[in-house]
Write a protein that holds these residues in place. Structure first.
Motif, short mmCIF file in Angstrom:
data_model
loop_
_atom_site.label_atom_id
_atom_site.label_comp_id
_atom_site.label_asym_id
_atom_site.label_seq_id
_atom_site.Cartn_x
_atom_site.Cartn_y
_atom_site.Cartn_z
N UNK A 1 0.84 -1.20 0.00
CA UNK A 1 0.00 0.00 0.00
C UNK A 1 0.87 1.25 0.00
N UNK A 2 1.94 1.21 0.79
CA UNK A 2 2.85 2.34 0.88
C UNK A 2 3.54 2.58 -0.46
N UNK A 3 3.93 1.47 -1.10
CA UNK A 3 4.62 1.54 -2.38
C UNK A 3 3.74 2.16 -3.45
N UNK A 4 2.47 1.72 -3.49
CA UNK A 4 1.54 2.24 -4.49
C UNK A 4 1.25 3.71 -4.22
N UNK A 5 1.08 4.05 -2.94
CA UNK A 5 0.82 5.45 -2.58
C UNK A 5 1.97 6.34 -3.04
N UNK A 6 3.18 5.84 -2.89
CA UNK A 6 4.37 6.59 -3.29
C UNK A 6 4.40 6.77 -4.82
N UNK A 7 4.09 5.68 -5.55
CA UNK A 7 4.07 5.75 -7.02
C UNK A 7 3.02 6.75 -7.49
N UNK A 8 1.81 6.64 -6.93
CA UNK A 8 0.72 7.54 -7.32
C UNK A 8 1.07 8.99 -6.97
#
Length: 198
Positions: A122-129
Motif C-alpha cells: 500500500x505504501x509503495x503504491x501510494x508513493x508511485x501515485x
C-alpha cells in the motif's frame, strides 16, 4: 469476408498506425456490447466495467504488435471472457482465504509477515501515485478512489476519453512495474483491487 469484417480489419490497421480516432471508434462500437456480455456472466457492474476498460487499455498499448487471426469482435470478446475467468479464479482464492481467516475467530486475521507485506504494498503504491503528474493523479483517484467511469472522468476534468485511457494506462503500467519489485504472491493473497484505491 463480410463487409463488417472488412470495416473491422480497416479499423485495426488504422489503430496499428496510432490512429486514435479509429481506437475511439472501436471503443464506442464495442464498449456497451462487451459490458453487457461480461455483466451476464459476472453480474458485478463495477468489476465488469473495469474488465472492459482494461481490455481496451491492453488493446491500445499493444497496438503496434496486434495480431488478430479471427475477427476484431472475437478478439475483444475472447479477451473479456478470459479476464472474467481470471476474476472468478482470483475471487475464489480470496473467498477461501477470507473463510480461513473467519474460522480463526478472534485470532489475528493476518500474520505479522503478511501485515508487513500488505503495508509495504500500500505504501509503495501510494508513493508511485504521489509521483504521478497532477492530471494523471486526478484521473487515477477519480477512477479508483471515487469509482467514476472513464466517461465521467473525462466530463469531470473536461478532457477526452482517449486522454483518460492514456493516463490510466500509464498509471497502471507504473504500478505494475513497482509491484514486480516486491512480490506477486501478495496480489494472489489480497487481490490487487485492495491496493489500487489505497
Amino acid at each position: 469476408m463480410s463487409e463488417k469484417e472488412i470495416i473491422e480489419l480497416q479499423l485495426v490497421e488504422r489503430i496499428k498506425k496510432d490512429d486514435e480516432s479509429a481506437f475511439i471508434e472501436v471503443y464506442h462500437l464495442f464498449w456497451e456490447r462487451l459490458f453487457n456480455f461480461g455483466y451476464k456472466k459476472l453480474s458485478k457492474k463495477e468489476i465488469v466495467e473495469g474488465i472492459v476498460q482494461e481490455v481496451f487499455i491492453d488493446f491500445w498499448s499493444k497496438r503496434g504488435k496486434l495480431e488478430i487471426h479471427t475477427s476484431l469482435s472475437s478478439y475483444l470478446f475472447t479477451a473479456v471472457n478470459y479476464r472474467i475467468i481470471n476474476q472468478y479464479k482470483s475471487q475464489s482464492i480470496r473467498d477461501k482465504y477470507s473463510e480461513k481467516e473467519k474460522s480463526k475467530g478472534e485470532q489475528t486475521s493476518l500474520s505479522v509477515e503478511e501485515k508487513v507485506l500488505y503495508n509495504d504494498l500500500k505504501s509503495n503504491i501510494k508513493k508511485v501515485v504521489g509521483g504521478f503528474p497532477p492530471q494523471r493523479q486526478k484521473v487515477y483517484k477519480l477512477r479508483f478512489n471515487k469509482g467514476l467511469s472513464y466517461i465521467e472522468i473525462a466530463q469531470n476534468l473536461e478532457i477526452s476519453v482517449s486522454t483518460v485511457e492514456k493516463h490510466l494506462m500509464r498509471a497502471l503500467k507504473d504500478i505494475r512495474i513497482s509491484l514486480r519489485e516486491l512480490t506477486l504472491s501478495s496480489c494472489i493473497i489480497f487481490g490487487i483491487d485492495h491496493f489500487l484505491n489505497y
